[in-house]
Design a protein around this motif. Structure first.
Motif, PDB file in Angstrom:
ATOM      1  N   UNK B  22       3.199  11.227   1.179  1.00 14.17           N
ATOM      2  CA  UNK B  22       3.349  10.682  -0.172  1.00 14.17           C
ATOM      3  C   UNK B  22       2.242   9.659  -0.371  1.00 14.17           C
ATOM      4  N   UNK B  23       1.859   9.458  -1.627  1.00 14.03           N
ATOM      5  CA  UNK B  23       0.817   8.487  -1.905  1.00 14.03           C
ATOM      6  C   UNK B  23       1.434   7.098  -1.914  1.00 14.03           C
ATOM      7  N   UNK B  24       1.063   6.271  -0.946  1.00 15.18           N
ATOM      8  CA  UNK B  24       1.660   4.939  -0.918  1.00 15.18           C
ATOM      9  C   UNK B  24       1.114   4.065  -2.049  1.00 15.18           C
ATOM     10  N   UNK B  26      -2.751   2.716  -3.323  1.00 12.57           N
ATOM     11  CA  UNK B  26      -3.647   1.724  -2.731  1.00 12.57           C
ATOM     12  C   UNK B  26      -3.260   0.322  -3.178  1.00 12.57           C
ATOM     13  N   UNK B  28      -0.409  -0.802  -4.042  1.00 13.94           N
ATOM     14  CA  UNK B  28       0.819  -1.279  -3.406  1.00 13.94           C
ATOM     15  C   UNK B  28       0.554  -1.746  -1.984  1.00 13.94           C
ATOM     16  N   UNK B  29      -0.332  -1.041  -1.287  1.00 11.78           N
ATOM     17  CA  UNK B  29      -0.637  -1.425   0.093  1.00 11.78           C
ATOM     18  C   UNK B  29      -1.402  -2.754   0.104  1.00 11.78           C
TER      19      UNK B  29
END
Lengths: 457, 62
Positions: B22-24, B26, B28-29
């Protein structure tokens, strides 16, 4: 063979997939996921989560079928009804969010982390939210970031914040946004005072700003983050979710039984006895109670150990129903928010990813008490269409007929012209007799109402 | 104007997340790293407080 029977929603994760065989659901664990699966079971995490009733139990099986990717085939414990986040009341959503965070905390203790945090992976099972996706864990690589943070905020925190701070009906946004409510949308819909809540300020408002300014940036060097920040993040989310509260309004429906005037206490008790007798006579394996209000009559089959889906379209009713079921530990009762006049449609890829309400609810017996007059007089549905609908969704039907002379039916007719000339007991029996055999007919003393047990022809 | 530039600079300096399906996100990271110090501090305070409470508090905890 297994690929052919793959469940429509099971295509995103290369770790495995869910498939059906002879009406039973299985999950294939791919070789790709071998290390993680072995760690989940070998480390004791699986056992701990199953003991805590946070993860669905499974058993490994040999179906005599394999493909090049097969590592294991597991058979999860069956879940009576698969519900979706937009069919949950506030407290169901909140409990599911807190369960997901407890799972993440426990996983970290065992060197694993949730790699995704989709609300669809949480299901109500025996009255509690459990994780049904055994393949949701990855080995924790020591980084102090949570890959599923964005997903948790969009799937759980944003709808909860909107329900608590703005309007409980905004949970329905999850139906449109399958990967959770976009945080910029949640941020713009939330009232300004929500910025005073530091959890919402951080995880929704500032988080959405960071997403806007930083999305698509390439990240280069290795960095693990500050020690403890991941656990601190999960603690912070837990505290934010715990503090969100919503109290059910005293809507017309949630106050229906204590206040309503159609039944005297005696008539209500007699009605309960009639329903109990008809359920016993139906010898049913499960019950779908449509228009269940706060679940007064749903509790009759559920207290007899019959799995009961208690459906209502009023968020306050479902909330009160769930809180009562939770307090009393009612394992056989599942309250669900849905409108039978506009049931949840199938959505997602090819319209197969998330099944419609009617595809998921496969009731043996439907209970439709004090419902037909709403469908016929309130929604202008002809009796033959109502009878035909019930004949397609169930084998047994416990149904109540309320004539126009009843005060509740009169209330429905008070603001519209009476164009329902065919709405009477004789026509009701005639239309339903086309599809059903009337096995019992009971009049409720002190009222104008009649309850039937009908069996499909 | 200064804030986005700072965030951008930080974005350049940080790591790519593991190969998640899943796309975390960028943003959010990077956001987690930005506020990570705050969470780490809060977690440290909580664990120290619990430790002190456990060792010093004379009454048995339920």
């Amino acid at each position: 063979m297994m690929e052919k029977n793959r469940v429509g929603s099971s295509f995103r994760d290369p770790s495995g997939f869910v498939f059906a065989k002879d009406g039973v659901l299985y999950r294939q664990v791919n070789r790709f996921y071998k290390n993680e699966y072995d760690h989940l079971l070998g480390s004791g995490l699986y056992e701990r989560l199953v003991e805590s009733k946070l993860l669905l139990k499974h058993s490994e099986v040999d179906l005599g079928q394999k493909n090049k990717d097969t590592y294991k085939i597991i058979q999860p414990e069956p879940v009576e009804f698969i519900s979706y986040p937009y069919e949950w009341c506030f407290s169901q959503m909140k409990d599911a969010a807190l369960a997901a965070l407890r799972i993440q905390k426990t996983a970290l203790d065992y060197g694993m982390s949730l790699k995704d945090c989709s609300a669809y992976n949480m299901q109500l099972h025996h009255g509690r939210p459990v994780l049904i996706d055994t393949l949701s864990f990855s080995l924790h690589d020591g980084r102090e970031q949570w890959t599923a943070y964005r997903q948790f905020c969009q799937h759980f925190l944003a709808p909860l914040a909107l329900m608590a701070e703005k309007d409980v009906r905004l949970s329905q946004l999850s139906r449109i946004f399958m990967d959770g409510i976009p945080l910029d949308l949640a941020s713009s819909l939330l009232p300004y005072k929500s910025r005073l809540n530091h959890g919402l300020l951080l995880h929704v408002h500032l988080h959405s700003k960071a997403q806007r300014h930083l999305s698509g940036r390439k990240i280069k060097a290795e960095k693990t983050g500050r020690l403890g920040s991941l656990r601190g993040l999960v603690d912070s989310l837990e505290s934010t979710v715990t503090k969100l509260r919503w109290s059910p309004d005293r809507t017309l429906w949630s106050g229906y039984y204590p206040l309503q005037s159609n039944y005297s206490n005696k008539s209500l008790e007699v009605k309960k006895e009639i329903v109990k007798k008809l359920i016993a006579k139906a010898r049913t394996s499960n019950v779908l109670d449509l228009g269940s209000n706060t679940g007064l009559f749903s509790r009759i089959p559920s207290s007899m150990g019959i799995p009961t889906l208690s459906v209502d379209s009023d968020p306050s009713c479902v909330e009160l129903n769930y809180l009562h079921a939770k307090e009393c530990g009612e394992e056989y009762l599942t309250p669900v928010l849905a409108d039978i006049q506009n049931p949840t449609p199938s959505i997602g890829w090819e319209n197969k990813e998330r099944a419609s309400f009617l595809e998921r609810a496969r009731p043996d017996t439907v209970m439709a008490l004090a419902l037909v007059h709403h469908l016929a007089l309130g929604n202008n549905l002809p009796l033959d269409m109502i009878a035909s609908f019930f004949s397609r969704i169930c084998k047994k039907l416990i149904i109540e007929f309320i004539p126009k002379e009843d005060s509740n039916a009169q209330r429905l007719l008070s603001s519209k012209a009476d164009i329902f000339h065919g709405y009477n007991l004789k026509n009701f029996e005639e239309e339903f007799s086309k599809y059903f055999t009337i096995a019992s007919k009971e009049e409720i003393p002190g009222t104008l109402r009649t309850i039937y047990l009908m069996l499909i022809k | 104007m200064r804030k986005p530039l700072m965030l951008l600079a930080l974005a350049q300096a940080l790591s790519t997340p593991a190969s998640a399906y899943i796309d975390p996100g960028t943003g959010s990271i990077i956001f987690q790293v930005l506020v990570g110090g705050f969470f780490a501090f809060a977690y440290l305070l909580k664990t120290k407080f619990n430790l002190i409470k456990k060792n010093i508090w004379p009454f048995k905890q339920r």
